[in-house]
Design an enzyme around this catalytic site. Structure first.
Site, PDB file in Angstrom:
ATOM      1  N   GLY A 247       0.759  -1.246   0.000  1.00  0.00           N
ATOM      2  CA  GLY A 247       0.000   0.000   0.000  1.00  0.00           C
ATOM      3  C   GLY A 247       0.783   1.286   0.000  1.00  0.00           C
ATOM      4  O   GLY A 247       0.184   2.361  -0.116  1.00  0.00           O
ATOM      5  N   GLU A 289       3.821  -6.731   1.739  1.00  0.00           N
ATOM      6  CA  GLU A 289       3.496  -7.087   0.350  1.00  0.00           C
ATOM      7  C   GLU A 289       3.436  -5.850  -0.543  1.00  0.00           C
ATOM      8  O   GLU A 289       2.375  -5.490  -1.053  1.00  0.00           O
ATOM      9  CB  GLU A 289       2.119  -7.752   0.289  1.00  0.00           C
ATOM     10  N   GLY A 291       3.621  -3.640  -3.806  1.00  0.00           N
ATOM     11  CA  GLY A 291       3.541  -3.852  -5.255  1.00  0.00           C
ATOM     12  C   GLY A 291       3.938  -2.583  -5.981  1.00  0.00           C
ATOM     13  O   GLY A 291       5.022  -2.460  -6.543  1.00  0.00           O
ATOM     14  N   ARG A 292       3.042  -1.586  -5.878  1.00  0.00           N
ATOM     15  CA  ARG A 292       3.243  -0.302  -6.562  1.00  0.00           C
ATOM     16  C   ARG A 292       4.622   0.316  -6.264  1.00  0.00           C
ATOM     17  O   ARG A 292       5.298   0.793  -7.172  1.00  0.00           O
ATOM     18  CB  ARG A 292       2.147   0.663  -6.080  1.00  0.00           C
ATOM     19  N   ARG A 329      -6.136   3.569 -15.591  1.00  0.00           N
ATOM     20  CA  ARG A 329      -6.223   4.173 -14.258  1.00  0.00           C
ATOM     21  C   ARG A 329      -6.823   5.586 -14.251  1.00  0.00           C
ATOM     22  O   ARG A 329      -7.632   5.891 -13.364  1.00  0.00           O
ATOM     23  CB  ARG A 329      -4.860   4.159 -13.568  1.00  0.00           C
ATOM     24  N   TYR A 333     -10.056   5.743 -11.766  1.00  0.00           N
ATOM     25  CA  TYR A 333     -10.126   6.521 -10.527  1.00  0.00           C
ATOM     26  C   TYR A 333      -9.329   7.818 -10.580  1.00  0.00           C
ATOM     27  O   TYR A 333      -8.625   8.165  -9.628  1.00  0.00           O
ATOM     28  CB  TYR A 333      -9.758   5.684  -9.286  1.00  0.00           C
ATOM     29  N   CYS A 360     -12.228   4.901 -28.674  1.00  0.00           N
ATOM     30  CA  CYS A 360     -13.574   5.460 -28.851  1.00  0.00           C
ATOM     31  C   CYS A 360     -14.235   5.642 -27.493  1.00  0.00           C
ATOM     32  O   CYS A 360     -15.206   4.951 -27.146  1.00  0.00           O
ATOM     33  CB  CYS A 360     -14.401   4.558 -29.749  1.00  0.00           C
ATOM     34  N   GLU A 361     -13.655   6.477 -26.723  1.00  0.00           N
ATOM     35  CA  GLU A 361     -14.069   6.843 -25.371  1.00  0.00           C
ATOM     36  C   GLU A 361     -13.413   8.190 -25.139  1.00  0.00           C
ATOM     37  O   GLU A 361     -12.421   8.508 -25.806  1.00  0.00           O
ATOM     38  CB  GLU A 361     -13.444   5.904 -24.330  1.00  0.00           C
ATOM     39  N   TYR A 388       0.254  -1.401 -12.234  1.00  0.00           N
ATOM     40  CA  TYR A 388      -1.170  -1.375 -12.598  1.00  0.00           C
ATOM     41  C   TYR A 388      -1.411  -0.710 -13.955  1.00  0.00           C
ATOM     42  O   TYR A 388      -2.431  -0.043 -14.143  1.00  0.00           O
ATOM     43  CB  TYR A 388      -1.996  -0.701 -11.489  1.00  0.00           C
TER      44      TYR A 388
HETATM   45  C1  LIG Z   1      -3.685  -8.200  -0.505  1.00  0.00           C
HETATM   46  C2  LIG Z   1      -2.851  -7.173  -1.180  1.00  0.00           C
HETATM   47  N1  LIG Z   1      -1.552  -7.128  -0.896  1.00  0.00           N
HETATM   48  C3  LIG Z   1      -0.735  -6.225  -1.475  1.00  0.00           C
HETATM   49  C4  LIG Z   1      -1.223  -5.323  -2.402  1.00  0.00           C
HETATM   50  C5  LIG Z   1      -0.268  -4.364  -3.046  1.00  0.00           C
HETATM   51  O1  LIG Z   1      -0.582  -3.052  -2.822  1.00  0.00           O
HETATM   52  P1  LIG Z   1       0.349  -1.915  -3.392  1.00  0.00           P
HETATM   53  O2  LIG Z   1       0.553  -2.163  -4.830  1.00  0.00           O
HETATM   54  O3  LIG Z   1      -0.396  -0.670  -3.139  1.00  0.00           O
HETATM   55  O4  LIG Z   1       1.634  -1.967  -2.622  1.00  0.00           O
HETATM   56  C6  LIG Z   1      -2.580  -5.339  -2.736  1.00  0.00           C
HETATM   57  C7  LIG Z   1      -3.117  -4.369  -3.693  1.00  0.00           C
HETATM   58  O5  LIG Z   1      -4.213  -3.955  -3.733  1.00  0.00           O
HETATM   59  C8  LIG Z   1      -3.426  -6.295  -2.101  1.00  0.00           C
HETATM   60  O6  LIG Z   1      -4.715  -6.359  -2.396  1.00  0.00           O
END
Ligand SMILES: Cc1ncc(COP(=O)(O)O)c(C=O)c1O
Length: 435
Positions: A247, A289, A291-292, A329, A333, A360-361, A388
């Site tokens: 997150g 965890e 990701g982004r 994206r 949002y 076409c949007e 993403y």
């Molecule tokens: C369960 C879970 N873990 C980790 C993440 C990764 O989040 P982020 O990409 O914001 O770090 C997500 C993303 O929505 C998630 O749903």
């Protein structure tokens, strides 16, 4: 705005990972996703370094939903990361890439029986259980298969993350996880301890994404630790792991100032330590965890500008050869991006325009942005598209998905081929009666 590891060449071109982006566009075509390998590796290391020594034990699992491709699995493996997957396709990709299954965690609020079987069959490390029915199903499947399912239980901590409502997941009113209110999470815990073929290792939560403050993480850490203490008091079960999810936000525009990973680590570890002391429980192994924040700023999308349309007294539209299908994206949002003209990256951005996609949007990519006098044929580099974007790409309007190129120290390798037009009809079937 230039991102770390980007520069401008003496000829005024944007350089990423030692590669001239205009040459990349010529060589591989546009739209093109460019990924900076060194930045990705540096992000993985920054997480490991930040948590090292602050807690007795930790693990960093890359959340592959942000960007899942086989080459990236290799990078994650080499960087000693674990992997979070959330679907059959992500799990399949990880296994195809030869990622160690014991370092994979499986997520999802609705995992079909076939996916649970696939997970058990391949010996993946953790199934993160999201509901009571899933717990029963997993237990019966594991029993049938003569296996043990190693699980974490996903808790909904009731923490409202300070981010866009569509990427908030920790509040009570959420499709994810088992709530603390009404004792549902405790019921799930008791059940997990009793059910056959289930081995409970601890708890998980994930409150949201693109968070630019650490308060949510701190609150989630305290709430889940309090729950862990409550579980210990009620059942005698002491959690060995606590996965606090991902997150952490990134810098999409110059207004975004995300906390550093060090600050995140300090805040989470302080909150955990305080809660452990207050409730007199041992510190569980901490799992994150991200990701982004691992891949987001490492990505740039290169587009060719096709049309520059000035509507007198209103605005100038700059249309590029991609849009909604490679980056949904902004439409999903209102996500914000910055961009620059890659072939004139040294020139002052003095012309305010709206960047539109080619679908076409009304697929506005950037509603208002200053560019250096854009012209047809220019290469537009949209910054911070590593997370993403490819992961959420579609074939809307039957646009083929762009190629992905991994750059490092002046070298560029294709890691996903551009989708050929023929692939767009590969799965189409024309029934005999229509022939
Ligand atoms: C369960 C879970 N873990 C980790 C993440 C990764 O989040 P982020 O990409 O914001 O770090 C997500 C993303 O929505 C998630 O749903």
């Amino acid at each position: 705005m230039l991102l770390p590891n980007q520069s401008v060449s003496p000829g005024g071109r944007l350089v990423v990972g030692g590669c001239d982006t205009v040459e990349l566009a010529t060589r591989f075509g546009t739209p093109l996703y460019v990924l900076d390998e060194e930045m990705i590796r540096a992000s993985c290391r920054s997480y490991r370094q930040a948590f090292e020594g602050k807690v007795p034990s930790y693990e960093i699992a890359y959340a592959s939903k942000a960007l899942m491709i086989k080459a990236l699995c290799k990078v994650m493996e080499q960087e000693q990361m674990a992997l979070d997957v959330a679907s059959e396709g992500e799990l399949f990709t990880a296994l195809e890439a030869g990622f160690p299954p014991e370092r994979i965690k499986l997520h999802g609020n609705f995992k079909k029986a076939a996916l649970l079987r696939m997970a058990l069959d391949n010996g993946i490390g953790r199934v993160v259980v999201d509901s009571l029915p899933e717990l029963d199903l997993l237990s019966s499947i594991a029993t049938d298969m003569g296996k043990t399912a190693d699980i974490l239980i996903r808790i909904t901590p009731g923490v409202k993350a300070d981010t866009h409502e569509r990427i908030r997941t920790g509040q009570e009113d959420s499709k994810f996880g088992l709530g603390l209110i009404g004792g549902i999470a405790l019921t799930a815990t008791r059940k997990a301890l009793e059910l056959p073929s289930i081995d409970l290792h601890g708890f998980h939560c994930h409150i949201g994404s693109q968070m630019l403050h650490t308060d949510g993480f701190r609150r989630a850490a305290s709430v889940v630790m309090e729950f862990i203490a409550h579980v210990a008091a009620e059942t005698g079960y002491v959690a060995e792991q606590f996965d606090i999810g991902g997150g952490l936000g990134i810098r999409y525009t110059h207004d975004d100032v995300p906390p550093t990973v060090d600050k995140l680590a300090d805040e989470i570890c302080t909150a955990l330590g305080a809660a452990a002391e207050e409730h007199n429980i041992p510190l569980p192994e901490l799992i994150l965890e991200p990701g982004r924040s691992i891949v987001g700023e490492a990505g740039v999308t290169l587009y060719t500008i096709g049309v520059v349309k000035e509507i007198p007294g209103i605005r100038t539209y700059v249309s590029v050869d991609g849009g909604l299908s490679d980056n949904p994206r902004p439409c999903l949002y209102d996500a914000e991006y910055e961009a620059l003209i890659a072939n004139r990256a040294d020139q002052r951005p003095d012309t305010v325009v709206r960047v539109a996609g080619a679908h076409c949007e009304t697929d506005t990519l950037i509603p208002e942005l200053a560019l250096a006098a854009p012209r047809p044929g220019d290469i537009l580099a949209v910054q911070a598209t590593g997370a993403y974007n490819y992961a959420m790409a579609s074939n809307y309007n039957r646009f083929p998905r762009p190629a992905v190129v991994l750059v490092n120290d002046g070298r560029a390798d294709i890691v996903v081929e551009r989708e050929p037009l023929a692939d767009l009809v590969r799965l189409d079937v024309v029934p005999q009666r229509l022939q």
